[in-house]
Design a protein around this motif. Structure first.
Motif, PDB file in Angstrom:
ATOM      1  N   CYS A   1     -23.891  -9.386  15.074  1.00  0.00           N
ATOM      2  CA  CYS A   1     -24.179  -7.997  14.684  1.00  0.00           C
ATOM      3  C   CYS A   1     -23.927  -7.790  13.189  1.00  0.00           C
ATOM      4  CB  CYS A   1     -23.307  -7.064  15.533  1.00  0.00           C
ATOM      5  SG  CYS A   1     -23.512  -5.345  15.116  1.00  0.00           S
ATOM      6  N   ARG A   2     -22.815  -8.347  12.695  1.00  0.00           N
ATOM      7  CA  ARG A   2     -22.499  -8.233  11.258  1.00  0.00           C
ATOM      8  C   ARG A   2     -23.597  -8.853  10.412  1.00  0.00           C
ATOM      9  NH1 ARG A   2     -17.456  -9.974  12.300  1.00  0.00           N
ATOM     10  NH2 ARG A   2     -17.895 -12.084  11.567  1.00  0.00           N
ATOM     11  N   GLU A   3     -24.162  -9.949  10.909  1.00  0.00           N
ATOM     12  CA  GLU A   3     -25.160 -10.690  10.128  1.00  0.00           C
ATOM     13  C   GLU A   3     -26.572 -10.106  10.267  1.00  0.00           C
ATOM     14  OE1 GLU A   3     -24.463 -14.610  11.658  1.00  0.00           O
ATOM     15  OE2 GLU A   3     -22.708 -14.933  10.371  1.00  0.00           O
ATOM     16  N   ALA A   4     -26.747  -9.194  11.231  1.00  0.00           N
ATOM     17  CA  ALA A   4     -28.076  -8.604  11.465  1.00  0.00           C
ATOM     18  C   ALA A   4     -28.260  -7.340  10.621  1.00  0.00           C
ATOM     19  CB  ALA A   4     -28.235  -8.268  12.942  1.00  0.00           C
ATOM     20  N   ALA A   5     -29.496  -6.946  10.444  1.00  0.00           N
ATOM     21  CA  ALA A   5     -29.794  -5.712   9.714  1.00  0.00           C
ATOM     22  C   ALA A   5     -30.699  -4.838  10.580  1.00  0.00           C
ATOM     23  CB  ALA A   5     -30.483  -6.043   8.395  1.00  0.00           C
ATOM     24  N   PRO A   6     -30.604  -3.511  10.405  1.00  0.00           N
ATOM     25  CA  PRO A   6     -31.503  -2.635  11.163  1.00  0.00           C
ATOM     26  C   PRO A   6     -32.953  -2.985  10.865  1.00  0.00           C
ATOM     27  CG  PRO A   6     -29.893  -1.355   9.892  1.00  0.00           C
ATOM     28  CD  PRO A   6     -29.735  -2.787   9.479  1.00  0.00           C
ATOM     29  N   ASN A   7     -33.833  -2.777  11.835  1.00  0.00           N
ATOM     30  CA  ASN A   7     -35.259  -3.030  11.603  1.00  0.00           C
ATOM     31  C   ASN A   7     -36.015  -1.700  11.483  1.00  0.00           C
ATOM     32  OD1 ASN A   7     -36.338  -2.203  14.235  1.00  0.00           O
ATOM     33  ND2 ASN A   7     -35.256  -4.002  15.054  1.00  0.00           N
ATOM     34  N   ALA A   8     -37.338  -1.797  11.366  1.00  0.00           N
ATOM     35  CA  ALA A   8     -38.156  -0.604  11.112  1.00  0.00           C
ATOM     36  C   ALA A   8     -38.053   0.437  12.240  1.00  0.00           C
ATOM     37  CB  ALA A   8     -39.610  -1.022  10.913  1.00  0.00           C
ATOM     38  N   ALA A   9     -37.736  -0.021  13.452  1.00  0.00           N
ATOM     39  CA  ALA A   9     -37.607   0.942  14.560  1.00  0.00           C
ATOM     40  C   ALA A   9     -36.344   1.783  14.398  1.00  0.00           C
ATOM     41  CB  ALA A   9     -37.577   0.192  15.894  1.00  0.00           C
ATOM     42  N   HIS A  10     -35.217   1.147  14.057  1.00  0.00           N
ATOM     43  CA  HIS A  10     -33.978   1.909  13.820  1.00  0.00           C
ATOM     44  C   HIS A  10     -34.201   2.898  12.659  1.00  0.00           C
ATOM     45  CE1 HIS A  10     -32.336  -2.030  15.405  1.00  0.00           C
ATOM     46  NE2 HIS A  10     -31.685  -1.197  16.184  1.00  0.00           N
ATOM     47  N   SER A  11     -34.836   2.413  11.595  1.00  0.00           N
ATOM     48  CA  SER A  11     -35.035   3.273  10.411  1.00  0.00           C
ATOM     49  C   SER A  11     -35.935   4.461  10.742  1.00  0.00           C
ATOM     50  CB  SER A  11     -35.656   2.475   9.264  1.00  0.00           C
ATOM     51  OG  SER A  11     -34.811   1.408   8.936  1.00  0.00           O
ATOM     52  N   ALA A  12     -36.956   4.216  11.569  1.00  0.00           N
ATOM     53  CA  ALA A  12     -37.874   5.308  11.926  1.00  0.00           C
ATOM     54  C   ALA A  12     -37.124   6.389  12.713  1.00  0.00           C
ATOM     55  CB  ALA A  12     -39.031   4.761  12.755  1.00  0.00           C
ATOM     56  N   LEU A  13     -36.211   5.996  13.597  1.00  0.00           N
ATOM     57  CA  LEU A  13     -35.454   7.005  14.363  1.00  0.00           C
ATOM     58  C   LEU A  13     -34.521   7.797  13.449  1.00  0.00           C
ATOM     59  CD1 LEU A  13     -34.639   5.230  17.749  1.00  0.00           C
ATOM     60  CD2 LEU A  13     -36.630   6.606  17.113  1.00  0.00           C
ATOM     61  N   ALA A  14     -33.959   7.133  12.439  1.00  0.00           N
ATOM     62  CA  ALA A  14     -33.113   7.847  11.471  1.00  0.00           C
ATOM     63  C   ALA A  14     -33.967   8.855  10.693  1.00  0.00           C
ATOM     64  CB  ALA A  14     -32.452   6.854  10.523  1.00  0.00           C
ATOM     65  N   ARG A  15     -35.164   8.447  10.329  1.00  0.00           N
ATOM     66  CA  ARG A  15     -36.084   9.352   9.625  1.00  0.00           C
ATOM     67  C   ARG A  15     -36.432  10.547  10.509  1.00  0.00           C
ATOM     68  NH1 ARG A  15     -42.463   8.599   8.860  1.00  0.00           N
ATOM     69  NH2 ARG A  15     -42.803  10.556   7.738  1.00  0.00           N
ATOM     70  N   LEU A  16     -36.686  10.277  11.800  1.00  0.00           N
ATOM     71  CA  LEU A  16     -37.041  11.358  12.728  1.00  0.00           C
ATOM     72  C   LEU A  16     -35.916  12.396  12.786  1.00  0.00           C
ATOM     73  CD1 LEU A  16     -39.174  12.261  14.875  1.00  0.00           C
ATOM     74  CD2 LEU A  16     -37.762  11.090  16.582  1.00  0.00           C
ATOM     75  N   GLU A  17     -34.675  11.927  12.863  1.00  0.00           N
ATOM     76  CA  GLU A  17     -33.533  12.852  12.935  1.00  0.00           C
ATOM     77  C   GLU A  17     -33.482  13.738  11.690  1.00  0.00           C
ATOM     78  OE1 GLU A  17     -29.737  10.900  13.559  1.00  0.00           O
ATOM     79  OE2 GLU A  17     -28.650  12.766  13.326  1.00  0.00           O
ATOM     80  N   GLN A  18     -33.801  13.159  10.532  1.00  0.00           N
ATOM     81  CA  GLN A  18     -33.745  13.909   9.274  1.00  0.00           C
ATOM     82  C   GLN A  18     -34.907  14.875   9.102  1.00  0.00           C
ATOM     83  OE1 GLN A  18     -33.424  11.420   5.827  1.00  0.00           O
ATOM     84  NE2 GLN A  18     -31.231  11.828   5.755  1.00  0.00           N
ATOM     85  N   GLU A  19     -36.105  14.436   9.515  1.00  0.00           N
ATOM     86  CA  GLU A  19     -37.302  15.193   9.138  1.00  0.00           C
ATOM     87  C   GLU A  19     -37.869  16.065  10.251  1.00  0.00           C
ATOM     88  OE1 GLU A  19     -40.243  12.784   7.137  1.00  0.00           O
ATOM     89  OE2 GLU A  19     -38.704  11.661   6.066  1.00  0.00           O
ATOM     90  N   TYR A  20     -37.373  15.882  11.465  1.00  0.00           N
ATOM     91  CA  TYR A  20     -37.935  16.643  12.581  1.00  0.00           C
ATOM     92  C   TYR A  20     -37.203  17.980  12.695  1.00  0.00           C
ATOM     93  CZ  TYR A  20     -39.610  17.729  17.236  1.00  0.00           C
ATOM     94  OH  TYR A  20     -40.189  18.340  18.314  1.00  0.00           O
ATOM     95  N   GLY A  21     -37.938  19.014  13.037  1.00  0.00           N
ATOM     96  CA  GLY A  21     -37.370  20.368  13.094  1.00  0.00           C
ATOM     97  C   GLY A  21     -36.388  20.581  14.239  1.00  0.00           C
ATOM     98  N   GLY A  22     -36.605  19.937  15.381  1.00  0.00           N
ATOM     99  CA  GLY A  22     -35.715  20.122  16.535  1.00  0.00           C
ATOM    100  C   GLY A  22     -34.592  19.100  16.553  1.00  0.00           C
ATOM    101  N   ALA A  23     -33.791  19.166  17.608  1.00  0.00           N
ATOM    102  CA  ALA A  23     -32.672  18.219  17.728  1.00  0.00           C
ATOM    103  C   ALA A  23     -33.193  16.854  18.169  1.00  0.00           C
ATOM    104  CB  ALA A  23     -31.667  18.733  18.749  1.00  0.00           C
ATOM    105  N   VAL A  24     -32.649  15.807  17.577  1.00  0.00           N
ATOM    106  CA  VAL A  24     -32.981  14.430  17.973  1.00  0.00           C
ATOM    107  C   VAL A  24     -31.664  13.736  18.293  1.00  0.00           C
ATOM    108  CG1 VAL A  24     -33.944  12.216  17.216  1.00  0.00           C
ATOM    109  CG2 VAL A  24     -35.018  14.347  16.470  1.00  0.00           C
ATOM    110  N   ARG A  25     -31.509  13.342  19.547  1.00  0.00           N
ATOM    111  CA  ARG A  25     -30.254  12.690  19.943  1.00  0.00           C
ATOM    112  C   ARG A  25     -30.555  11.313  20.511  1.00  0.00           C
ATOM    113  NH1 ARG A  25     -29.380  17.985  21.830  1.00  0.00           N
ATOM    114  NH2 ARG A  25     -27.860  19.065  20.512  1.00  0.00           N
ATOM    115  N   ILE A  26     -29.778  10.333  20.065  1.00  0.00           N
ATOM    116  CA  ILE A  26     -29.936   8.967  20.572  1.00  0.00           C
ATOM    117  C   ILE A  26     -28.806   8.666  21.545  1.00  0.00           C
ATOM    118  CG2 ILE A  26     -29.905   6.513  19.965  1.00  0.00           C
ATOM    119  CD1 ILE A  26     -31.112   7.283  17.251  1.00  0.00           C
ATOM    120  N   VAL A  27     -29.187   8.168  22.712  1.00  0.00           N
ATOM    121  CA  VAL A  27     -28.218   7.617  23.658  1.00  0.00           C
ATOM    122  C   VAL A  27     -28.521   6.128  23.706  1.00  0.00           C
ATOM    123  CG1 VAL A  27     -27.463   7.551  26.058  1.00  0.00           C
ATOM    124  CG2 VAL A  27     -28.206   9.735  25.039  1.00  0.00           C
ATOM    125  N   THR A  28     -27.576   5.311  23.296  1.00  0.00           N
ATOM    126  CA  THR A  28     -27.880   3.871  23.295  1.00  0.00           C
ATOM    127  C   THR A  28     -27.003   3.125  24.283  1.00  0.00           C
ATOM    128  OG1 THR A  28     -28.252   1.918  21.920  1.00  0.00           O
ATOM    129  CG2 THR A  28     -26.344   3.280  21.333  1.00  0.00           C
TER     130      THR A  28
END
Ligand code: OAD
Length: 230
Positions: A59-86
């Motif tokens: 995990c330490r050696e791995a980096a987030p990929n485009a899917a993780h980044s897209a969900l972070a973007r959604l939380e920032q830019e979307y008008g409603g609440a965005v909650r992740i359950v992982t």
């Protein structure tokens, strides 16, 4: 509109972290009973620590990929609440910038004392003889949920499912309950449901819509569509 997103090992696959049930998955190399149950830990704590120490290193050696980044973007830019359950014990959502993340199966980066329930940041390498920093008892374990134990935050998660308008499941095989039942809980409360997965999951038929493909491709495409359409 409120969105609840359930993620599983498939979202971290393109970051190089193994899934569990795919052909080369972790449960084809390790015995689940030995490394992911309280009974296995009681039998051989050194083996279980070794398994999680290796996963912590991956995990330490791995980096987030485009899917993780897209969900972070959604939380920032979307008008409603965005909650992740992982269900994932890695921290790639947080490292991509997501804030509203619940780890229902715990976190590799945390340790817990089975004697006094004190929690702290896990060191890189844990061992059975490590004393708890609070009570001194050598009963320390990774703060992850094993088979036969109760997942975390269930009351909060069911409340969020009951209040969501859209439930999206990403990169999970739909084999492990209670997470595999979230789609029914959300749909029963009137939410739309969408599955984004490499292949149809075990419970794919419970979803209103399904899109297939690698998460790093189809999650950013979906996020783009949601943000553009709001
Ligand atoms: P699984 O390994 O069961 O399922 C991973 C899913 O991700 C499969 O449906 C794959 O088709 C899909 N997948 C693989 N690569 C993908 C990619 N690049 N893009 C999109 N999807 C992809 O993992 P989980 O469903 O997360 O629990 O497993 C659930 C729980 O079982 C885990 O949290 C863990 C495990 O045993 C515990 O250890 C308690």
């Amino acid at each position: 509109m409120n969105i609840v997103i359930l993620t599983g090992a498939g979202i971290s696959a393109e970051s190089g972290l193994g899934t569990f049930r795919d052909v080369d998955g972790l449960w084809t190399k390790y015995d689940l009973e030995e490394v992911a149950t309280p009974e296995g830990f009681a039998r051989n704590p050194a083996l279980v620590h070794e398994f999680y120490n290796a996963r912590r290193k991956n995990c330490r050696e791995a980096a987030p990929n485009a899917a993780h980044s897209a969900l972070a973007r959604l939380e920032q830019e979307y008008g409603g609440a965005v909650r992740i359950v992982t269900q994932n014990v890695d921290n790639l959502h947080e490292r991509a910038g997501s804030r509203a993340v619940r780890h229902m199966h715990g976190e590799l980066s945390r340790a817990i004392c089975a004697a006094c329930m004190h929690r702290w940041d896990a060191p890189e390498v844990m061992a059975p003889e490590d004393p708890c920093p609070a009570c001194g008892v050598a009963a320390t374990r990774p703060d992850v949920v094993w088979f036969g134990e109760f997942p975390y935050f269930m009351d909060e998660i069911y409340a969020e499912l009951a209040g969501c308008d859209l439930f999206v499941s990403i990169g999970t095989s739909g084999n492990v309950y209670p997470a595999a039942g979230f789609v029914e809980a959300a749909a029963g409360a009137g939410a739309e449901t969408l599955e984004l997965n490499l292949e149809p999951s075990f419970n794919a038929s419970a979803f209103m819509e399904r899109r297939q493909g690698p998460a790093a491709k189809i999650v950013p495409e979906w996020v783009e569509q949601v943000i553009a359409g709001q």
